[in-house]
Design a protein around this motif. Structure first.
Motif, mmCIF file in Angstrom:
data_model
loop_
_atom_site.group_PDB
_atom_site.id
_atom_site.type_symbol
_atom_site.label_atom_id
_atom_site.label_comp_id
_atom_site.label_asym_id
_atom_site.label_seq_id
_atom_site.Cartn_x
_atom_site.Cartn_y
_atom_site.Cartn_z
ATOM 1 N N LYS A 138 40.175 37.296 56.502
ATOM 2 C CA LYS A 138 39.357 37.995 57.498
ATOM 3 C C LYS A 138 40.162 38.261 58.760
ATOM 4 O O LYS A 138 40.063 39.338 59.369
ATOM 5 N N GLU A 139 40.976 37.262 59.173
ATOM 6 C CA GLU A 139 41.797 37.417 60.370
ATOM 7 C C GLU A 139 42.792 38.566 60.218
ATOM 8 O O GLU A 139 43.069 39.290 61.180
ATOM 9 N N LYS A 140 43.333 38.761 59.038
ATOM 10 C CA LYS A 140 44.309 39.827 58.813
ATOM 11 C C LYS A 140 43.633 41.177 58.571
ATOM 12 O O LYS A 140 44.285 42.221 58.599
ATOM 13 N N GLY A 141 42.328 41.163 58.329
ATOM 14 C CA GLY A 141 41.630 42.415 58.074
ATOM 15 C C GLY A 141 41.729 42.865 56.637
ATOM 16 O O GLY A 141 41.666 44.061 56.340
ATOM 17 N N VAL A 142 41.891 41.906 55.729
ATOM 18 C CA VAL A 142 41.953 42.200 54.301
ATOM 19 C C VAL A 142 40.678 41.673 53.637
ATOM 20 O O VAL A 142 40.301 40.514 53.855
ATOM 21 N N ARG A 143 40.056 42.511 52.849
ATOM 22 C CA ARG A 143 38.816 42.111 52.173
ATOM 23 C C ARG A 143 39.142 41.295 50.934
ATOM 24 O O ARG A 143 39.944 41.707 50.101
ATOM 25 N N LEU A 144 38.502 40.135 50.815
ATOM 26 C CA LEU A 144 38.714 39.250 49.672
ATOM 27 C C LEU A 144 37.401 39.130 48.898
ATOM 28 O O LEU A 144 36.362 38.794 49.461
ATOM 29 N N SER A 145 37.461 39.429 47.610
ATOM 30 C CA SER A 145 36.257 39.362 46.789
ATOM 31 C C SER A 145 36.594 38.825 45.409
ATOM 32 O O SER A 145 37.758 38.745 45.028
ATOM 33 N N ALA A 146 35.563 38.450 44.678
ATOM 34 C CA ALA A 146 35.751 37.931 43.323
ATOM 35 C C ALA A 146 34.597 38.389 42.452
ATOM 36 O O ALA A 146 33.468 38.538 42.924
ATOM 37 N N GLY A 147 34.903 38.610 41.195
ATOM 38 C CA GLY A 147 33.870 38.985 40.237
ATOM 39 C C GLY A 147 34.209 38.412 38.878
ATOM 40 O O GLY A 147 35.076 38.937 38.184
ATOM 41 N N ILE A 148 33.550 37.327 38.529
ATOM 42 C CA ILE A 148 33.815 36.657 37.254
ATOM 43 C C ILE A 148 32.665 36.967 36.301
ATOM 44 O O ILE A 148 31.510 36.632 36.590
ATOM 45 N N PRO A 149 32.937 37.617 35.178
ATOM 46 C CA PRO A 149 31.867 37.938 34.216
ATOM 47 C C PRO A 149 31.123 36.683 33.771
ATOM 48 O O PRO A 149 31.715 35.599 33.628
ATOM 49 N N ALA A 150 29.831 36.841 33.557
ATOM 50 C CA ALA A 150 29.001 35.689 33.191
ATOM 51 C C ALA A 150 29.331 35.133 31.810
ATOM 52 O O ALA A 150 29.046 33.974 31.517
ATOM 53 N N ASP A 151 29.948 35.973 30.948
ATOM 54 C CA ASP A 151 30.209 35.518 29.586
ATOM 55 C C ASP A 151 31.583 34.855 29.420
ATOM 56 O O ASP A 151 31.999 34.562 28.304
ATOM 57 N N ILE A 152 32.273 34.634 30.536
ATOM 58 C CA ILE A 152 33.565 33.939 30.439
ATOM 59 C C ILE A 152 33.321 32.497 30.007
ATOM 60 O O ILE A 152 32.558 31.770 30.657
ATOM 61 N N PRO A 153 33.931 32.040 28.927
ATOM 62 C CA PRO A 153 33.689 30.676 28.450
ATOM 63 C C PRO A 153 34.405 29.627 29.292
ATOM 64 O O PRO A 153 35.242 29.942 30.138
ATOM 65 N N VAL A 154 34.061 28.397 29.057
ATOM 66 C CA VAL A 154 34.727 27.270 29.706
ATOM 67 C C VAL A 154 36.181 27.236 29.255
ATOM 68 O O VAL A 154 36.509 27.570 28.114
ATOM 69 N N VAL A 155 37.090 26.839 30.174
ATOM 70 C CA VAL A 155 38.511 26.741 29.830
ATOM 71 C C VAL A 155 38.956 25.287 29.925
ATOM 72 O O VAL A 155 38.385 24.487 30.669
ATOM 73 N N LEU A 156 39.972 24.960 29.158
ATOM 74 C CA LEU A 156 40.563 23.630 29.193
ATOM 75 C C LEU A 156 41.799 23.706 30.082
ATOM 76 O O LEU A 156 42.770 24.389 29.748
ATOM 77 N N ALA A 157 41.759 23.034 31.237
ATOM 78 C CA ALA A 157 42.839 23.192 32.203
ATOM 79 C C ALA A 157 42.984 21.953 33.074
ATOM 80 O O ALA A 157 42.086 21.105 33.134
ATOM 81 N N ASP A 158 44.125 21.868 33.733
ATOM 82 C CA ASP A 158 44.365 20.837 34.739
ATOM 83 C C ASP A 158 43.922 21.429 36.077
ATOM 84 O O ASP A 158 44.551 22.358 36.579
ATOM 85 N N PRO A 159 42.844 20.937 36.671
ATOM 86 C CA PRO A 159 42.293 21.544 37.891
ATOM 87 C C PRO A 159 43.306 21.654 39.021
ATOM 88 O O PRO A 159 43.376 22.681 39.700
ATOM 89 N N THR A 160 44.091 20.608 39.241
ATOM 90 C CA THR A 160 45.045 20.618 40.344
ATOM 91 C C THR A 160 46.101 21.687 40.153
ATOM 92 O O THR A 160 46.412 22.458 41.073
#
Length: 202
Positions: A138-160
């Motif tokens: 916001k400070e730089k004036g760049v718009r940040l957005s996200a759109g994750i489809p509802a049908d994306i399944p759970v993933v197996l990952a290391d959160p960190t």
């Protein structure tokens, strides 16, 4: 290899030997002594690990103090004070992740990096990464957005580790996107990977 009771390291280099018809007649192997370079690299890695651990210890105390201030454990903060402490928390969290990345580098070099895999929702991963970046974008004036489809399944990952990857991507995005631009984060399912892993993972 050990020489005079000290371990030495060599880098082999193969040099082809050709006959008068330019056909391969043999190979000469030259061993370059890289013992000192190896020791310098080990010293650098040890120093990096020591400094990172010392910084992490001090930073833990700072983060705890900030947490106590935000929880009004030592008195109520006014609006301006709260904003300053929140900004300090964001910077402290950012520094914490940088230090964790440095420690991971040391673990990788030492062959001691262990992945902690667990099922995670992609939406949760992305939202967690984006939380830290809304203010600087916001400070730089760049718009940040996200759109994750509802049908994306759970993933197996290391959160960190996944968070570190997303954080690096967002760092680059804000660095190389001009004011007035937009950064949009999304995800899609790889059906081939999902079929390999079985139902429930993407």
């Amino acid at each position: 290899m050990f020489r005079a009771g000290r371990e030495s390291f060599f880098l082999p280099q193969a040099i082809p030997i050709l006959d008068e018809n330019q056909r391969l007649d043999g190979v000469t192997v030259v061993l370059a002594d890289v013992t000192e370079l190896r020791r310098l690299d080990e010293t650098k890695s040890d120093l990096l690990s020591t400094v990172s651990h010392e910084l992490k210890t001090s930073l833990t105390s700072v983060r705890m103090a900030i947490h106590l201030l935000l929880e009004d454990k030592v008195g109520e903060l006014n609006r301006q004070q709260s904003e300053l402490v929140l900004a300090a928390r964001e910077d402290a969290d950012r520094l914490h992740h940088i230090i964790e990345g440095l420690l991971d580098m040391g673990r990788i070099q030492a062959g001691r990096l262990e992945m902690e895999m667990k099922p995670m929702a992609v939406q949760e991963i992305v939202e967690h990464a984006l939380d830290e970046f809304h203010a600087p974008f916001k400070e730089k004036g760049v718009r940040l957005s996200a759109g994750i489809p509802a049908d994306i399944p759970v993933v197996l990952a290391d959160p960190t580790r996944v968070y570190h990857i997303l954080r690096n991507l967002l760092d680059n995005a804000i660095r190389f996107t001009n004011p007035g631009g937009e950064v949009h984060v999304t995800a899609e399912s790889d059906k081939a990977i999902r079929a390999f892993q079985g139902p429930g993972y993407g």
